[in-house]
Scaffold this motif. Structure first.
Motif, short mmCIF file in Angstrom:
data_model
loop_
_atom_site.label_atom_id
_atom_site.label_comp_id
_atom_site.label_asym_id
_atom_site.label_seq_id
_atom_site.Cartn_x
_atom_site.Cartn_y
_atom_site.Cartn_z
N GLY A 43 0.64 -1.22 -0.03
CA GLY A 43 0.08 -0.04 -0.15
C GLY A 43 0.78 1.35 0.05
O GLY A 43 0.37 2.44 0.16
N TRP A 44 1.96 1.33 -0.19
CA TRP A 44 2.86 2.57 -0.15
C TRP A 44 2.68 3.14 -1.63
O TRP A 44 2.20 2.77 -2.50
N THR A 45 2.82 4.54 -1.61
CA THR A 45 2.63 5.45 -2.57
C THR A 45 3.91 6.32 -3.00
O THR A 45 4.63 6.62 -1.89
N ALA A 46 3.90 6.97 -4.14
CA ALA A 46 4.90 7.67 -4.31
C ALA A 46 4.38 8.77 -5.44
O ALA A 46 3.63 8.53 -6.34
N ARG A 47 4.61 10.06 -5.35
CA ARG A 47 3.87 11.27 -5.91
C ARG A 47 4.71 12.38 -5.58
O ARG A 47 5.68 12.34 -4.70
N PRO A 48 4.27 13.17 -6.49
CA PRO A 48 5.03 14.74 -6.18
C PRO A 48 4.97 15.31 -4.79
O PRO A 48 3.86 15.22 -4.38
N ALA A 82 2.87 0.97 6.08
CA ALA A 82 3.04 -0.48 6.82
C ALA A 82 3.73 -0.37 8.14
O ALA A 82 4.04 0.57 8.70
N ARG A 83 3.77 -1.46 8.75
CA ARG A 83 4.39 -1.63 10.03
C ARG A 83 5.94 -1.98 10.11
O ARG A 83 6.66 -1.99 11.05
N VAL A 88 12.94 1.45 -1.20
CA VAL A 88 12.56 1.74 -2.62
C VAL A 88 13.63 2.10 -3.50
O VAL A 88 14.66 2.88 -3.23
N ARG A 89 13.75 1.66 -4.63
CA ARG A 89 14.80 1.74 -5.64
C ARG A 89 14.34 3.00 -6.57
O ARG A 89 13.11 2.83 -7.22
N LEU A 90 15.11 3.94 -7.07
CA LEU A 90 14.62 5.06 -8.08
C LEU A 90 15.62 5.26 -9.20
O LEU A 90 16.67 4.64 -9.33
N ARG A 91 14.93 5.53 -10.31
CA ARG A 91 15.73 5.79 -11.52
C ARG A 91 14.99 6.36 -12.44
O ARG A 91 13.66 6.47 -12.45
N GLY A 92 15.34 7.18 -13.48
CA GLY A 92 14.73 7.92 -14.19
C GLY A 92 14.22 6.99 -15.53
O GLY A 92 15.27 6.15 -15.85
N ASP A 93 13.20 7.44 -16.14
CA ASP A 93 12.77 6.88 -17.33
C ASP A 93 11.96 7.43 -18.35
O ASP A 93 11.71 8.77 -18.12
N GLY A 94 11.81 7.06 -19.70
CA GLY A 94 11.34 7.99 -20.72
C GLY A 94 12.52 8.73 -21.41
O GLY A 94 13.66 8.52 -21.19
N PRO A 95 12.04 9.53 -22.28
CA PRO A 95 13.03 10.34 -23.15
C PRO A 95 13.88 11.60 -22.32
O PRO A 95 15.07 11.36 -22.72
N ALA A 96 13.36 11.77 -21.31
CA ALA A 96 14.13 12.61 -20.18
C ALA A 96 14.87 11.86 -19.17
O ALA A 96 15.37 12.39 -18.25
N PRO A 110 10.98 4.71 6.84
CA PRO A 110 10.70 3.91 7.95
C PRO A 110 9.03 3.69 7.95
O PRO A 110 8.45 4.19 7.10
N ALA A 111 8.68 2.58 9.02
CA ALA A 111 7.33 2.24 9.06
C ALA A 111 6.37 3.47 9.46
O ALA A 111 6.81 4.35 10.24
N ARG A 112 5.10 3.53 8.93
CA ARG A 112 4.38 4.71 9.04
C ARG A 112 4.80 5.83 9.01
O ARG A 112 4.61 6.92 9.87
N THR A 113 5.58 6.35 7.71
CA THR A 113 6.23 7.50 7.48
C THR A 113 6.26 7.70 6.31
O THR A 113 6.19 6.91 5.41
N ARG A 114 6.03 9.32 6.01
CA ARG A 114 6.12 9.94 4.71
C ARG A 114 7.50 10.65 4.51
O ARG A 114 7.97 11.29 5.51
N ALA A 115 8.36 10.21 3.64
CA ALA A 115 9.53 10.80 3.37
C ALA A 115 9.71 11.45 2.03
O ALA A 115 9.08 10.97 0.94
N ASP A 116 10.09 12.59 2.20
CA ASP A 116 10.40 13.43 0.86
C ASP A 116 11.86 13.54 0.52
O ASP A 116 12.74 13.62 1.20
#
Length: 319
Positions: A43-48, A82-83, A88-96, A110-116
């Motif tokens: 149930g984790w999410t990634a957004r701007p 989650a508890r 999370v692994r990050l990488r760029g994709d697409g033309p840019a 960490p658990a039950r945390t939102r990280a920027d």
């Protein structure tokens, strides 16, 4: 004798109260705790980042704007309900995609945390002005997320297009198109072929089914099903595109019939060449003779030809 009826009625009531309390306790248990298993951060999410992690004020994508050679920065928000910690692994994709830069390719939330998570986008110095698209691909916990990124690169545009390596072979015309500018182009092509006795092919300009990216080279073919069997032709290609881009190139080819007609054709050409040479020499001879006669001095009125003088001398001697 006293009756025990009140005792009999109190027991079912107590059981009902206990059952109701148990049911109420089950209802107030957080649903995430029931769904979370050990080591399964679902149930984790990634957004701007910014504007809240959800709701009407959340950004649908990351928008960046700059000129070639600049470095643009923004943040990505990863929420882990989650508890257990989430990696999370990050990488760029697409033309840019190659433009993205991350401080670390792997981030642990960490658990039950939102990280920027901050990231940067380095616009190349030779980037084409205009709109570009890319994505930030996030992978973790067996799931995948994508955050769209829109980049607007400022600066003047240059439309330049060349047509190269034109070749005529049988019933096919081969050529190459190269985008020499910094703007994507949709080229148009016109074809014209001239033979020994006039125009053989005249195709007006028409759009080609492709978009030519800056710096891209593509090899194409143009069919010519009714090419001549015996002729010497010159094929000229002209290409145009938006922004004033244009270029043209030509190629020549000789069409001769296949064997065994080739021998007869060559023989006929040889005979014509010999006859032409003879006619040329005959004309030169006649021209020279006429010129000599025209330039020879005419005898004067008091001067007789030598043969006539010799004839008179002989006659006088005999008399």
């Amino acid at each position: 004798m006293p009756q025990s009826t009140p005792y009999v009625h109190r027991r079912p009531f107590a059981l009902a109260v206990l059952f109701g309390a148990l049911l109420l306790s089950l209802l107030v248990v957080p649903p995430a705790a029931a769904d979370d298993g050990p080591g399964t951060p679902a149930g984790w999410t990634a957004r701007p980042a910014g504007g809240g992690s959800a709701g009407e004020d959340a950004r649908p994508y990351v928008y960046l704007e700059g000129t070639p050679g600049t470095v643009l920065q923004d943040r990505l928000s990863v929420t882990n309900p989650a508890r257990t910690p989430l990696t999370v692994r990050l990488r760029g994709d697409g033309p840019a995609g190659p433009w993205f830069r991350f401080a670390a390719d792997t981030v642990t939330v960490p658990a039950r945390t939102r990280a920027d998570v901050p990231f940067a986008l380095a616009v190349p110095r030779d980037a084409v002005p205009g709109g570009h698209a890319g994505e930030i691909l996030t992978v973790g916990g067996g799931e995948e997320g994508r955050v769209p990124v829109r980049v607007r690169v400022g600066g003047p545009t240059l439309a330049a297009l060349t047509v190269e390596d034109v070749e005529v072979s049988g019933r096919t015309i081969r050529y190459a198109l190269v985008n020499r500018g910094n703007a994507p182009l949709r080229p148009r092509l016109s074809v014209r072929a001239e033979g020994a006795f006039g125009t053989l092919l005249d195709r007006q300009a028409r759009p080609l089914p492709l978009e030519l990216a800056p710096g891209r080279r593509v090899e194409l073919t143009e069919p010519w099903p009714d090419a001549p069997a015996l002729d010497s032709v010159t094929v000229r290609l002209r290409v145009t595109a938006e922004g004033g881009a244009r270029d043209e190139a030509a190629a020549s080819a000789a069409y001769v019939p296949p064997a065994p007609v080739t021998g007869a054709g060559l023989l006929a050409l040889g005979v014509l060449a010999v006859l032409g040479a003879r006619a040329y020499r005959r004309g030169r001879w006649r021209t020279g003779t006429s010129a000599a006669a025209a330039t020879a001095p005419a005898p004067g009125p008091d001067k007789q030809p030598a043969e006539e003088e010799r004839h008179l001398e002989t006659a006088g001697a005999e008399s």
